[in-house]
Every structure is written in structure tokens, then in C-alpha cells.
Design a protein around this motif. Sequence first.
Motif, PDB file in Angstrom:
ATOM      1  N   PRO A 215       5.089  -4.236  44.034  1.00 16.48           N
ATOM      2  CA  PRO A 215       4.410  -3.293  44.939  1.00 16.48           C
ATOM      3  C   PRO A 215       4.510  -1.853  44.447  1.00 16.48           C
ATOM      4  CG  PRO A 215       5.656  -4.898  46.206  1.00 16.48           C
ATOM      5  CD  PRO A 215       6.005  -5.133  44.769  1.00 16.48           C
ATOM      6  N   HIS A 216       3.350  -1.210  44.359  1.00 12.48           N
ATOM      7  CA  HIS A 216       3.247   0.153  43.830  1.00 12.48           C
ATOM      8  C   HIS A 216       3.062   1.119  44.997  1.00 12.48           C
ATOM      9  CE1 HIS A 216       1.469   3.628  41.756  1.00 12.48           C
ATOM     10  NE2 HIS A 216       2.002   3.143  40.656  1.00 12.48           N
ATOM     11  N   GLU A 217       3.876   2.174  45.003  1.00 12.46           N
ATOM     12  CA  GLU A 217       3.790   3.175  46.061  1.00 12.46           C
ATOM     13  C   GLU A 217       3.748   4.561  45.449  1.00 12.46           C
ATOM     14  OE1 GLU A 217       6.208   2.611  49.585  1.00 12.46           O
ATOM     15  OE2 GLU A 217       6.943   0.716  48.753  1.00 12.46           O
ATOM     16  N   THR A 218       3.289   5.513  46.243  1.00 11.40           N
ATOM     17  CA  THR A 218       3.182   6.904  45.798  1.00 11.40           C
ATOM     18  C   THR A 218       4.053   7.792  46.678  1.00 11.40           C
ATOM     19  OG1 THR A 218       0.921   6.566  45.010  1.00 11.40           O
ATOM     20  CG2 THR A 218       1.608   8.837  45.393  1.00 11.40           C
ATOM     21  N   VAL A 219       4.811   8.680  46.056  1.00 15.07           N
ATOM     22  CA  VAL A 219       5.588   9.667  46.795  1.00 15.07           C
ATOM     23  C   VAL A 219       5.310  11.043  46.193  1.00 15.07           C
ATOM     24  CG1 VAL A 219       7.413   8.008  47.330  1.00 15.07           C
ATOM     25  CG2 VAL A 219       7.638   9.493  45.337  1.00 15.07           C
ATOM     26  N   VAL A 220       5.458  12.061  46.997  1.00 11.93           N
ATOM     27  CA  VAL A 220       5.366  13.447  46.530  1.00 11.93           C
ATOM     28  C   VAL A 220       6.759  14.036  46.622  1.00 11.93           C
ATOM     29  CG1 VAL A 220       4.358  15.719  46.920  1.00 11.93           C
ATOM     30  CG2 VAL A 220       2.967  13.657  47.241  1.00 11.93           C
ATOM     31  N   ALA A 221       7.289  14.454  45.486  1.00  8.04           N
ATOM     32  CA  ALA A 221       8.685  14.893  45.443  1.00  8.04           C
ATOM     33  C   ALA A 221       8.880  15.864  44.293  1.00  8.04           C
ATOM     34  CB  ALA A 221       9.616  13.689  45.294  1.00  8.04           C
ATOM     35  N   ASP A 222       9.993  16.577  44.332  1.00  9.95           N
ATOM     36  CA  ASP A 222      10.293  17.609  43.345  1.00  9.95           C
ATOM     37  C   ASP A 222      11.081  17.037  42.164  1.00  9.95           C
ATOM     38  OD1 ASP A 222       9.147  19.260  45.246  1.00  9.95           O
ATOM     39  OD2 ASP A 222      11.084  19.911  46.052  1.00  9.95           O
ATOM     40  N   LEU A 223      11.145  17.826  41.109  1.00  7.19           N
ATOM     41  CA  LEU A 223      11.950  17.490  39.937  1.00  7.19           C
ATOM     42  C   LEU A 223      12.740  18.735  39.553  1.00  7.19           C
ATOM     43  CD1 LEU A 223      12.417  15.264  37.660  1.00  7.19           C
ATOM     44  CD2 LEU A 223      10.809  16.611  36.310  1.00  7.19           C
ATOM     45  N   HIS A 224      14.068  18.636  39.572  1.00 11.78           N
ATOM     46  CA  HIS A 224      14.937  19.769  39.265  1.00 11.78           C
ATOM     47  C   HIS A 224      15.744  19.454  37.998  1.00 11.78           C
ATOM     48  CE1 HIS A 224      13.899  21.357  43.163  1.00 11.78           C
ATOM     49  NE2 HIS A 224      14.401  20.295  43.772  1.00 11.78           N
ATOM     50  N   CYS A 225      15.496  20.183  36.939  1.00 10.99           N
ATOM     51  CA  CYS A 225      16.207  19.962  35.684  1.00 10.99           C
ATOM     52  C   CYS A 225      17.428  20.874  35.607  1.00 10.99           C
ATOM     53  CB  CYS A 225      15.287  20.230  34.496  1.00 10.99           C
ATOM     54  SG  CYS A 225      16.044  19.877  32.888  1.00 10.99           S
ATOM     55  N   VAL A 226      18.518  20.343  35.073  1.00 14.64           N
ATOM     56  CA  VAL A 226      19.737  21.134  34.953  1.00 14.64           C
ATOM     57  C   VAL A 226      19.557  22.311  33.999  1.00 14.64           C
ATOM     58  CG1 VAL A 226      20.786  19.865  33.041  1.00 14.64           C
ATOM     59  CG2 VAL A 226      22.264  20.876  34.830  1.00 14.64           C
ATOM     60  N   THR A 227      18.510  22.283  33.162  1.00 18.96           N
ATOM     61  CA  THR A 227      18.207  23.422  32.284  1.00 18.96           C
ATOM     62  C   THR A 227      17.554  24.566  33.049  1.00 18.96           C
ATOM     63  OG1 THR A 227      16.069  22.460  31.640  1.00 18.96           O
ATOM     64  CG2 THR A 227      17.985  21.950  30.268  1.00 18.96           C
ATOM     65  N   ARG A 228      17.441  24.408  34.385  1.00 16.78           N
ATOM     66  CA  ARG A 228      17.095  25.463  35.341  1.00 16.78           C
ATOM     67  C   ARG A 228      15.608  25.565  35.671  1.00 16.78           C
ATOM     68  NH1 ARG A 228      21.530  28.344  36.675  1.00 16.78           N
ATOM     69  NH2 ARG A 228      23.308  28.229  35.247  1.00 16.78           N
ATOM     70  N   PHE A 229      14.777  24.611  35.295  1.00 15.61           N
ATOM     71  CA  PHE A 229      13.404  24.647  35.785  1.00 15.61           C
ATOM     72  C   PHE A 229      13.221  23.601  36.885  1.00 15.61           C
ATOM     73  CE2 PHE A 229      12.713  21.394  32.435  1.00 15.61           C
ATOM     74  CZ  PHE A 229      11.953  20.460  33.128  1.00 15.61           C
ATOM     75  N   SER A 230      12.321  23.907  37.815  1.00 12.36           N
ATOM     76  CA  SER A 230      11.989  23.002  38.914  1.00 12.36           C
ATOM     77  C   SER A 230      10.482  22.853  39.013  1.00 12.36           C
ATOM     78  CB  SER A 230      12.522  23.532  40.251  1.00 12.36           C
ATOM     79  OG  SER A 230      13.937  23.460  40.320  1.00 12.36           O
ATOM     80  N   MET A 231      10.028  21.612  39.201  1.00 12.35           N
ATOM     81  CA  MET A 231       8.628  21.307  39.486  1.00 12.35           C
ATOM     82  C   MET A 231       8.557  20.822  40.925  1.00 12.35           C
ATOM     83  SD  MET A 231       7.947  19.210  35.957  1.00 12.35           S
ATOM     84  CE  MET A 231       6.413  18.509  36.544  1.00 12.35           C
ATOM     85  N   LEU A 232       7.704  21.437  41.725  1.00  7.18           N
ATOM     86  CA  LEU A 232       7.647  21.134  43.150  1.00  7.18           C
ATOM     87  C   LEU A 232       6.388  20.359  43.495  1.00  7.18           C
ATOM     88  CD1 LEU A 232       8.867  24.536  44.666  1.00  7.18           C
ATOM     89  CD2 LEU A 232      10.224  22.592  43.860  1.00  7.18           C
ATOM     90  N   GLY A 233       6.512  19.441  44.444  1.00  8.22           N
ATOM     91  CA  GLY A 233       5.358  18.730  44.968  1.00  8.22           C
ATOM     92  C   GLY A 233       4.651  17.853  43.959  1.00  8.22           C
ATOM     93  N   VAL A 234       5.411  17.160  43.123  1.00  9.39           N
ATOM     94  CA  VAL A 234       4.826  16.292  42.104  1.00  9.39           C
ATOM     95  C   VAL A 234       4.477  14.942  42.731  1.00  9.39           C
ATOM     96  CG1 VAL A 234       5.181  15.214  39.852  1.00  9.39           C
ATOM     97  CG2 VAL A 234       6.234  17.438  40.356  1.00  9.39           C
ATOM     98  N   GLU A 235       3.307  14.414  42.393  1.00  8.90           N
ATOM     99  CA  GLU A 235       2.918  13.083  42.867  1.00  8.90           C
ATOM    100  C   GLU A 235       3.376  12.032  41.855  1.00  8.90           C
ATOM    101  OE1 GLU A 235      -1.093  10.668  42.795  1.00  8.90           O
ATOM    102  OE2 GLU A 235      -1.198  12.228  44.353  1.00  8.90           O
ATOM    103  N   TRP A 236       4.263  11.165  42.300  1.00  5.04           N
ATOM    104  CA  TRP A 236       4.789  10.086  41.464  1.00  5.04           C
ATOM    105  C   TRP A 236       4.299   8.749  42.005  1.00  5.04           C
ATOM    106  CZ3 TRP A 236       7.286  12.059  37.384  1.00  5.04           C
ATOM    107  CH2 TRP A 236       7.944  13.307  37.532  1.00  5.04           C
ATOM    108  N   GLY A 237       3.983   7.834  41.127  1.00  4.52           N
ATOM    109  CA  GLY A 237       3.625   6.480  41.512  1.00  4.52           C
ATOM    110  C   GLY A 237       4.520   5.480  40.807  1.00  4.52           C
ATOM    111  N   GLY A 238       4.880   4.417  41.510  1.00  6.86           N
ATOM    112  CA  GLY A 238       5.726   3.414  40.888  1.00  6.86           C
ATOM    113  C   GLY A 238       6.339   2.467  41.902  1.00  6.86           C
ATOM    114  N   VAL A 239       7.482   1.937  41.561  1.00  2.00           N
ATOM    115  CA  VAL A 239       8.166   0.934  42.370  1.00  2.00           C
ATOM    116  C   VAL A 239       9.381   1.574  43.032  1.00  2.00           C
ATOM    117  CG1 VAL A 239       9.358  -1.297  42.339  1.00  2.00           C
ATOM    118  CG2 VAL A 239       7.410  -0.892  40.798  1.00  2.00           C
ATOM    119  N   ARG A 240       9.420   1.559  44.334  1.00  5.13           N
ATOM    120  CA  ARG A 240      10.578   2.127  45.029  1.00  5.13           C
ATOM    121  C   ARG A 240      11.839   1.333  44.699  1.00  5.13           C
ATOM    122  NH1 ARG A 240       9.829   5.864  49.273  1.00  5.13           N
ATOM    123  NH2 ARG A 240       7.661   6.080  49.964  1.00  5.13           N
TER     124      ARG A 240
END
Length: 207
Positions: free
Chosen positions: A65-90
Motif C-alpha cells: 500500500p502506497h501513501e502520501t505524506v507532507v513532512a519536513d526534512l531537517h539535515c544535521v548539516t543545518r539545512f531544512s526543507m519544509l512541506g515536502v510531499e513524500w510517497g511510499g510505504v508507511r
Amino acid sequence: MVQPESREGELLDLPPGQRLQRGWPVTHYGPVPRFRPERWEFRVFGATADGGTHRWKHEEFSALPHETVVADLHCVTRFSMLGVEWGGVRTRTLLELVPPAPEVAHVMVWAEYGYSANLRLADFTADHTLFATHRAGEPLTAEHGFPVRLVVPHLYAWKGPKWVRGVEYMTADRRGFWEERGYHNIGDPWHEQRYSYQEEPGDGPGL
């Protein structure tokens, strides 16, 4: 303290020490593995409820089952991407298919070249945690983890390895690749848990 930044007049909340990233930098350790679909296999093993090892070939994993979530990505190298649409398997889907034994409290996520990241079971099963195969409706590129990467939005991105090949259910915590090399065992960006010297008693096993 949460630091607000601006994007087109909108106030954004970022974890401390992070900056808003507009592109998607490529960051990883080691070379990009070559994907061989005929050899690819995803395993769930360790302290499973039935004591067995469960395997999916690539086409079988892709059919889950494939689902979509909208979530952030925070890298320890200090950049953040907000509101990213990811698809995959929970991750919760995987646990429904392969329940862990009652005493399981942690998992180790294994990726190509023996790379690993340990997670508390509660972090692994959080609402927005998933095995991502797509971003913004498109398959991941090889550099960004194709065919499968783990996304754990509420932790630093090293806790979500690229090129994932399996999950080990564990009854006791063990440090993963970066955790053995000085990174924080939990990795919560909102508490800026970057390095192992910041750990409090109970945050993880000894180094």
C-alpha cells in the motif's frame, strides 16, 4: 528556542540552528549503489513475533500500500526543507505485516554497504514516518536514495538512511553507523541533539 524565518512573507518555524533550503542538496557517505532489481531484497528480521525473517523482492515491495505524506526534512548539516510531499510505504504498514515481539523497543534500519541507523520503536512508527519511494509524485533519483529511503521527519535526516534494504527488530538499543561515530543517539532537531557529548543519561547505550 524556535527561530522564525521568512519565505515569501510567511513566518516559518525552524528547529534551532537550521536554515531554510530551497533546493535539495545531495548528501551521503560513500558511493551511490547500483540498483540491480533482480538482486534487490527487503528484509524484516530479528525479534519478530513469529521468530521468522520476512522478505520482499522489489516488485513485491512496490506493490505494498502506497501513501502520501507532507513532512519536513531537517539535515544535521543545518539545512531544512519544509512541506515536502513524500510517497511510499508507511512503517506502520510494515509492522502490521510483520508484527514485532512484545519486548521490541528499538529497530535498526539497514541500508546498502552495511550502513545503519537505530531508532526507538515509537519514532519508527510515528504518523509521518515512511519508506519513501517518491518525492513530489516522481520516483526518487539514485542520488537521493532510489529505490527506497526512510523518512523520519521529526528527527535529523541521518536517522532516515538512503538505499534501505531491511529492518531489524531489537529488544535492546544499539548504536548505528553515525551514532557510533559521535552523533546523538536520538537526534531530535527541536532539542538540537546533534552530537553524543550532548546526551543525557538514558538517551542511549554507552559508546
